[in-house]
Motif scaffolding. Structure first.
Motif, PDB file in Angstrom:
ATOM      1  N   GLY A  40       0.781  -1.229   0.000  1.00  8.57           N
ATOM      2  CA  GLY A  40       0.000   0.000   0.000  1.00  8.57           C
ATOM      3  C   GLY A  40       0.812   1.278   0.000  1.00  8.57           C
ATOM      4  N   LYS A  43       3.691   1.534  -4.870  1.00  6.19           N
ATOM      5  CA  LYS A  43       4.520   0.958  -5.944  1.00  6.19           C
ATOM      6  C   LYS A  43       3.716   0.770  -7.224  1.00  6.19           C
ATOM      7  N   THR A  44       2.562   0.112  -7.087  1.00  2.87           N
ATOM      8  CA  THR A  44       1.735  -0.122  -8.272  1.00  2.87           C
ATOM      9  C   THR A  44       1.215   1.203  -8.837  1.00  2.87           C
ATOM     10  N   THR A  45       0.890   2.121  -7.974  1.00  2.00           N
ATOM     11  CA  THR A  45       0.423   3.429  -8.447  1.00  2.00           C
ATOM     12  C   THR A  45       1.530   4.142  -9.226  1.00  2.00           C
ATOM     13  N   GLU A  86       0.504  -6.778 -11.977  1.00  3.00           N
ATOM     14  CA  GLU A  86       0.105  -7.497 -10.783  1.00  3.00           C
ATOM     15  C   GLU A  86      -1.137  -8.308 -11.163  1.00  3.00           C
TER      16      GLU A  86
HETATM   17  N1  LIG Z   1      -8.033   2.312  -7.563  1.00  2.00           N
HETATM   18  C1  LIG Z   1      -7.780   2.848  -6.373  1.00  2.00           C
HETATM   19  N2  LIG Z   1      -8.636   3.727  -5.812  1.00  2.00           N
HETATM   20  C2  LIG Z   1      -8.370   4.273  -4.613  1.00  2.00           C
HETATM   21  N3  LIG Z   1      -7.274   4.026  -3.877  1.00  2.00           N
HETATM   22  C3  LIG Z   1      -6.391   3.149  -4.385  1.00  2.00           C
HETATM   23  C4  LIG Z   1      -6.593   2.519  -5.653  1.00  2.00           C
HETATM   24  N4  LIG Z   1      -5.537   1.711  -5.887  1.00  2.00           N
HETATM   25  C5  LIG Z   1      -4.726   1.831  -4.818  1.00  2.00           C
HETATM   26  N5  LIG Z   1      -5.232   2.702  -3.921  1.00  2.00           N
HETATM   27  C6  LIG Z   1      -4.606   3.112  -2.643  1.00  2.00           C
HETATM   28  O1  LIG Z   1      -3.375   3.730  -2.960  1.00  2.00           O
HETATM   29  C7  LIG Z   1      -2.367   3.376  -2.029  1.00  2.00           C
HETATM   30  C8  LIG Z   1      -1.174   2.798  -2.768  1.00  2.00           C
HETATM   31  O2  LIG Z   1      -1.561   1.582  -3.387  1.00  2.00           O
HETATM   32  P1  LIG Z   1      -0.620   0.790  -4.375  1.00  2.00           P
HETATM   33  O3  LIG Z   1      -1.450  -0.286  -4.966  1.00  2.00           O
HETATM   34  O4  LIG Z   1       0.060   1.723  -5.276  1.00  2.00           O
HETATM   35  O5  LIG Z   1       0.438   0.189  -3.351  1.00  2.00           O
HETATM   36  P2  LIG Z   1       1.536  -0.937  -3.544  1.00  2.00           P
HETATM   37  O6  LIG Z   1       2.780  -0.361  -2.975  1.00  2.00           O
HETATM   38  O7  LIG Z   1       1.553  -1.423  -4.937  1.00  2.00           O
HETATM   39  O8  LIG Z   1       1.002  -2.067  -2.553  1.00  2.00           O
HETATM   40  P3  LIG Z   1       1.040  -3.677  -2.683  1.00  2.00           P
HETATM   41  O9  LIG Z   1       2.373  -4.092  -2.149  1.00  2.00           O
HETATM   42  O10 LIG Z   1      -0.087  -4.095  -1.773  1.00  2.00           O
HETATM   43  O11 LIG Z   1       0.818  -4.059  -4.107  1.00  2.00           O
HETATM   44  C9  LIG Z   1      -3.030   2.408  -1.050  1.00  2.00           C
HETATM   45  O12 LIG Z   1      -3.404   3.145   0.079  1.00  2.00           O
HETATM   46  C10 LIG Z   1      -4.236   1.919  -1.794  1.00  2.00           C
HETATM   47  O13 LIG Z   1      -5.276   1.591  -0.896  1.00  2.00           O
END
Ligand SMILES: Nc1ncnc2c1ncn2[C@@H]1O[C@H](COP(=O)(O)OP(=O)(O)OP(=O)(O)O)[C@@H](O)[C@H]1O
Ligand SMILES: [Mg+2]
Length: 236
Positions: A40, A43-45, A86
Protein backbone atom coordinates in the motif's frame (compact mmCIF):
# COMPACT_ATOMS: atom_id res chain seq x y z
CA UNK A 1 25.13 8.33 -19.26
CA UNK A 2 21.63 9.26 -20.38
CA UNK A 3 18.69 7.80 -18.51
CA UNK A 4 16.20 5.52 -20.19
CA UNK A 5 13.49 6.57 -17.75
CA UNK A 6 13.47 9.72 -15.65
CA UNK A 7 10.69 10.09 -13.11
CA UNK A 8 10.67 13.52 -11.50
CA UNK A 9 8.42 14.62 -8.64
CA UNK A 10 5.42 12.56 -9.76
CA UNK A 11 2.24 13.13 -7.77
CA UNK A 12 -0.78 10.91 -8.30
CA UNK A 13 -4.22 10.67 -6.69
CA UNK A 14 -7.27 8.44 -6.91
CA UNK A 15 -10.11 10.96 -6.83
CA UNK A 16 -9.50 13.18 -3.83
CA UNK A 17 -7.13 10.70 -2.22
CA UNK A 18 -3.52 11.57 -2.98
CA UNK A 19 -1.23 8.53 -3.00
CA UNK A 20 2.07 9.72 -4.52
CA UNK A 21 3.72 12.86 -3.17
CA UNK A 22 6.66 13.48 -5.45
CA UNK A 23 8.27 10.24 -6.66
CA UNK A 24 11.71 10.70 -8.23
CA UNK A 25 14.02 8.03 -9.63
CA UNK A 26 15.68 7.04 -12.88
CA UNK A 27 16.69 3.93 -14.79
CA UNK A 28 19.62 3.77 -17.20
CA UNK A 29 19.96 1.74 -20.37
CA UNK A 30 20.58 -1.92 -19.61
CA UNK A 31 20.00 -1.44 -15.91
CA UNK A 32 17.88 -3.48 -13.53
CA UNK A 33 16.20 -1.28 -10.93
CA UNK A 34 13.68 -1.99 -8.19
CA UNK A 35 10.91 -0.24 -6.32
CA UNK A 36 10.68 -1.48 -2.75
CA UNK A 37 8.23 -0.76 0.03
CA UNK A 38 5.55 -2.35 2.15
CA UNK A 39 1.99 -3.04 1.00
CA UNK A 40 0.00 0.00 0.00
CA UNK A 41 2.97 2.38 -0.16
CA UNK A 42 2.42 3.33 -3.82
CA UNK A 43 4.52 0.96 -5.94
CA UNK A 44 1.73 -0.12 -8.27
CA UNK A 45 0.42 3.43 -8.45
CA UNK A 46 3.89 4.55 -9.54
CA UNK A 47 3.84 1.94 -12.30
CA UNK A 48 0.32 2.98 -13.34
CA UNK A 49 1.49 6.59 -13.52
CA UNK A 50 4.40 5.64 -15.79
CA UNK A 51 2.12 3.69 -18.12
CA UNK A 52 -0.56 6.40 -18.28
CA UNK A 53 -3.13 4.11 -16.64
CA UNK A 54 -3.58 6.56 -13.79
CA UNK A 55 -2.55 10.00 -14.85
CA UNK A 56 -0.01 11.86 -12.74
CA UNK A 57 -1.31 15.18 -11.38
CA UNK A 58 2.11 16.65 -11.10
CA UNK A 59 5.70 16.03 -12.08
CA UNK A 60 7.23 14.70 -15.26
CA UNK A 61 8.13 11.34 -16.76
CA UNK A 62 10.72 11.16 -19.51
CA UNK A 63 11.19 7.96 -21.48
CA UNK A 64 14.07 7.86 -23.96
CA UNK A 65 14.30 11.61 -23.64
CA UNK A 66 10.65 12.28 -24.46
CA UNK A 67 8.00 13.56 -22.04
CA UNK A 68 5.34 10.87 -21.69
CA UNK A 69 3.26 11.81 -18.66
CA UNK A 70 0.46 13.22 -20.81
CA UNK A 71 0.54 10.58 -23.58
CA UNK A 72 -2.08 7.85 -24.02
CA UNK A 73 -1.59 4.35 -22.63
CA UNK A 74 -1.36 3.07 -26.17
CA UNK A 75 1.24 5.54 -27.27
CA UNK A 76 3.41 4.87 -24.23
CA UNK A 77 3.23 1.12 -24.86
CA UNK A 78 4.23 1.61 -28.49
CA UNK A 79 7.28 3.59 -27.36
CA UNK A 80 8.49 0.41 -25.73
CA UNK A 81 7.32 0.32 -22.13
CA UNK A 82 5.91 -3.12 -21.31
CA UNK A 83 4.44 -4.36 -18.07
CA UNK A 84 3.86 -7.73 -16.47
CA UNK A 85 1.00 -6.52 -14.31
CA UNK A 86 0.11 -7.50 -10.78
CA UNK A 87 -2.31 -10.40 -11.27
CA UNK A 88 -0.91 -11.31 -14.72
CA UNK A 89 -4.04 -10.57 -16.78
CA UNK A 90 -3.45 -13.02 -19.60
CA UNK A 91 -6.30 -13.81 -22.01
CA UNK A 92 -8.05 -16.89 -20.54
CA UNK A 93 -9.80 -17.84 -23.78
CA UNK A 94 -6.74 -17.67 -26.05
CA UNK A 95 -4.13 -20.41 -26.30
CA UNK A 96 -0.60 -19.85 -25.04
CA UNK A 97 0.58 -19.37 -28.61
CA UNK A 98 -2.25 -16.94 -29.40
CA UNK A 99 -1.51 -14.97 -26.23
CA UNK A 100 2.10 -14.60 -27.32
CA UNK A 101 1.40 -13.76 -30.96
CA UNK A 102 -1.23 -11.18 -30.01
CA UNK A 103 1.60 -9.04 -28.60
CA UNK A 104 4.24 -9.52 -31.25
CA UNK A 105 6.00 -6.25 -32.19
CA UNK A 106 9.56 -5.02 -32.48
CA UNK A 107 9.38 -1.83 -30.46
CA UNK A 108 13.06 -1.51 -29.70
CA UNK A 109 14.01 -2.32 -33.31
CA UNK A 110 16.11 -5.22 -32.11
CA UNK A 111 18.23 -6.99 -34.69
CA UNK A 112 17.48 -10.17 -32.79
CA UNK A 113 13.86 -9.75 -31.72
CA UNK A 114 11.93 -12.01 -29.41
CA UNK A 115 9.97 -14.63 -31.33
CA UNK A 116 7.75 -17.55 -30.33
CA UNK A 117 10.76 -19.85 -30.65
CA UNK A 118 12.94 -17.72 -28.39
CA UNK A 119 10.21 -17.40 -25.75
CA UNK A 120 9.67 -21.17 -25.87
CA UNK A 121 13.39 -21.65 -25.48
CA UNK A 122 13.40 -19.38 -22.42
CA UNK A 123 10.36 -21.17 -20.94
CA UNK A 124 10.19 -24.77 -22.23
CA UNK A 125 7.03 -25.22 -20.16
CA UNK A 126 5.23 -22.80 -22.45
CA UNK A 127 6.27 -24.78 -25.51
CA UNK A 128 4.71 -27.89 -23.98
CA UNK A 129 1.53 -25.94 -23.24
CA UNK A 130 1.41 -23.93 -26.46
CA UNK A 131 -2.08 -25.16 -27.43
CA UNK A 132 -3.54 -24.94 -23.95
CA UNK A 133 -5.89 -22.07 -23.13
CA UNK A 134 -4.73 -19.37 -20.75
CA UNK A 135 -7.19 -20.53 -18.10
CA UNK A 136 -5.79 -24.08 -18.16
CA UNK A 137 -2.37 -22.98 -16.94
CA UNK A 138 -0.94 -23.17 -13.44
CA UNK A 139 -0.08 -19.92 -11.68
CA UNK A 140 3.58 -20.32 -12.58
CA UNK A 141 2.82 -21.02 -16.22
CA UNK A 142 0.54 -17.99 -16.36
CA UNK A 143 3.36 -15.87 -14.99
CA UNK A 144 5.79 -17.22 -17.58
CA UNK A 145 3.22 -16.44 -20.24
CA UNK A 146 2.76 -12.91 -18.92
CA UNK A 147 6.53 -12.37 -19.11
CA UNK A 148 6.80 -14.00 -22.55
CA UNK A 149 3.99 -11.83 -23.81
CA UNK A 150 5.69 -8.66 -22.60
CA UNK A 151 8.96 -9.78 -24.22
CA UNK A 152 7.17 -10.36 -27.53
CA UNK A 153 6.76 -6.58 -27.77
CA UNK A 154 10.57 -6.19 -27.58
CA UNK A 155 10.30 -3.41 -25.02
CA UNK A 156 12.99 -0.88 -24.16
CA UNK A 157 11.92 -1.24 -20.55
CA UNK A 158 10.22 -4.25 -18.99
CA UNK A 159 8.31 -3.66 -15.75
CA UNK A 160 7.36 -6.54 -13.46
CA UNK A 161 4.89 -5.83 -10.67
CA UNK A 162 5.05 -8.65 -8.09
CA UNK A 163 5.93 -11.27 -10.70
CA UNK A 164 6.70 -13.96 -8.13
CA UNK A 165 3.68 -13.29 -5.90
CA UNK A 166 1.91 -16.48 -4.88
CA UNK A 167 4.23 -18.80 -6.78
CA UNK A 168 5.78 -22.01 -5.49
CA UNK A 169 9.46 -21.61 -4.54
CA UNK A 170 10.73 -23.62 -7.50
CA UNK A 171 8.73 -21.61 -10.01
CA UNK A 172 9.87 -18.44 -8.31
CA UNK A 173 13.47 -19.50 -8.82
CA UNK A 174 12.74 -20.08 -12.48
CA UNK A 175 11.45 -16.53 -12.79
CA UNK A 176 14.60 -15.17 -11.09
CA UNK A 177 16.75 -17.24 -13.43
CA UNK A 178 14.88 -15.83 -16.41
CA UNK A 179 15.31 -12.25 -15.20
CA UNK A 180 19.04 -12.76 -14.69
CA UNK A 181 19.27 -14.05 -18.25
CA UNK A 182 17.36 -11.04 -19.60
CA UNK A 183 19.71 -8.79 -17.71
CA UNK A 184 22.70 -10.50 -19.34
CA UNK A 185 21.10 -9.70 -22.68
CA UNK A 186 21.07 -6.03 -21.72
CA UNK A 187 17.33 -5.76 -21.12
CA UNK A 188 16.44 -2.83 -18.86
CA UNK A 189 14.03 -3.98 -16.16
CA UNK A 190 12.08 -2.38 -13.31
CA UNK A 191 11.21 -5.02 -10.73
CA UNK A 192 8.77 -4.73 -7.86
CA UNK A 193 9.00 -7.63 -5.46
CA UNK A 194 9.53 -8.41 -1.82
CA UNK A 195 12.45 -10.85 -1.97
CA UNK A 196 15.15 -8.35 -1.11
CA UNK A 197 17.95 -10.95 -1.10
CA UNK A 198 17.13 -11.98 -4.65
CA UNK A 199 16.74 -8.37 -5.74
CA UNK A 200 20.14 -7.48 -4.34
CA UNK A 201 21.66 -10.23 -6.51
CA UNK A 202 19.69 -9.26 -9.59
CA UNK A 203 19.45 -5.48 -9.60
CA UNK A 204 21.83 -2.53 -9.82
CA UNK A 205 19.91 0.16 -7.96
CA UNK A 206 16.94 0.40 -5.64
CA UNK A 207 14.35 2.99 -4.64
CA UNK A 208 12.39 2.57 -1.42
CA UNK A 209 8.94 4.13 -1.21
CA UNK A 210 7.09 4.89 2.01
CA UNK A 211 3.59 6.38 1.92
CA UNK A 212 4.03 7.78 -1.55
CA UNK A 213 7.46 9.30 -0.93
CA UNK A 214 10.94 8.15 -1.80
CA UNK A 215 12.79 7.55 1.45
CA UNK A 216 15.95 5.90 0.11
CA UNK A 217 17.91 5.41 -3.13
CA UNK A 218 20.98 3.28 -3.45
CA UNK A 219 22.97 0.48 -5.01
CA UNK A 220 22.75 -3.21 -4.23
CA UNK A 221 26.00 -2.91 -2.28
CA UNK A 222 24.55 -0.14 -0.11
CA UNK A 223 21.30 -2.02 0.47
CA UNK A 224 23.13 -5.21 1.35
CA UNK A 225 25.25 -3.35 3.87
CA UNK A 226 22.22 -1.96 5.72
CA UNK A 227 19.72 -4.69 6.71
CA UNK A 228 18.17 -2.15 9.08
CA UNK A 229 16.67 -0.52 6.00
CA UNK A 230 14.86 -3.69 5.05
CA UNK A 231 13.37 -4.01 8.54
CA UNK A 232 12.26 -0.43 8.56
CA UNK A 233 10.82 -0.08 5.06
CA UNK A 234 10.38 -3.45 3.43
CA UNK A 235 9.43 -5.63 6.35
CA UNK A 236 11.28 -8.87 5.73
N1 LIG B 1 -8.03 2.31 -7.56
C1 LIG B 1 -7.78 2.85 -6.37
N2 LIG B 1 -8.64 3.73 -5.81
C2 LIG B 1 -8.37 4.27 -4.61
N3 LIG B 1 -7.27 4.03 -3.88
C3 LIG B 1 -6.39 3.15 -4.39
C4 LIG B 1 -6.59 2.52 -5.65
N4 LIG B 1 -5.54 1.71 -5.89
C5 LIG B 1 -4.73 1.83 -4.82
N5 LIG B 1 -5.23 2.70 -3.92
C6 LIG B 1 -4.61 3.11 -2.64
O1 LIG B 1 -3.38 3.73 -2.96
C7 LIG B 1 -2.37 3.38 -2.03
C8 LIG B 1 -1.17 2.80 -2.77
O2 LIG B 1 -1.56 1.58 -3.39
P1 LIG B 1 -0.62 0.79 -4.37
O3 LIG B 1 -1.45 -0.29 -4.97
O4 LIG B 1 0.06 1.72 -5.28
O5 LIG B 1 0.44 0.19 -3.35
P2 LIG B 1 1.54 -0.94 -3.54
O6 LIG B 1 2.78 -0.36 -2.97
O7 LIG B 1 1.55 -1.42 -4.94
O8 LIG B 1 1.00 -2.07 -2.55
P3 LIG B 1 1.04 -3.68 -2.68
O9 LIG B 1 2.37 -4.09 -2.15
O10 LIG B 1 -0.09 -4.09 -1.77
O11 LIG B 1 0.82 -4.06 -4.11
C9 LIG B 1 -3.03 2.41 -1.05
O12 LIG B 1 -3.40 3.14 0.08
C10 LIG B 1 -4.24 1.92 -1.79
O13 LIG B 1 -5.28 1.59 -0.90
MG1 LIG C 1 1.18 -3.25 -5.81
Amino acid sequence: MTALLEVDQVETAYGSSQVLFGITFDIREGEVATLLGRNGMGKTTTVRSLLGLTRARGGTVRFRGERIEALSVDRIARMGLAVVPEGRQIFPNLSVQENLLAFSANRNASGEPWTLERVYHLFPRLAERSRNMGNQLSGGEQQMLAIGRALMTNPHLLILDEATEGLAPLVREEIWRCLALLRQHGQAILVIDKYVQRLIQLADRHTIIERGRVVWHGTSGQLKADPGLWDRYVGV
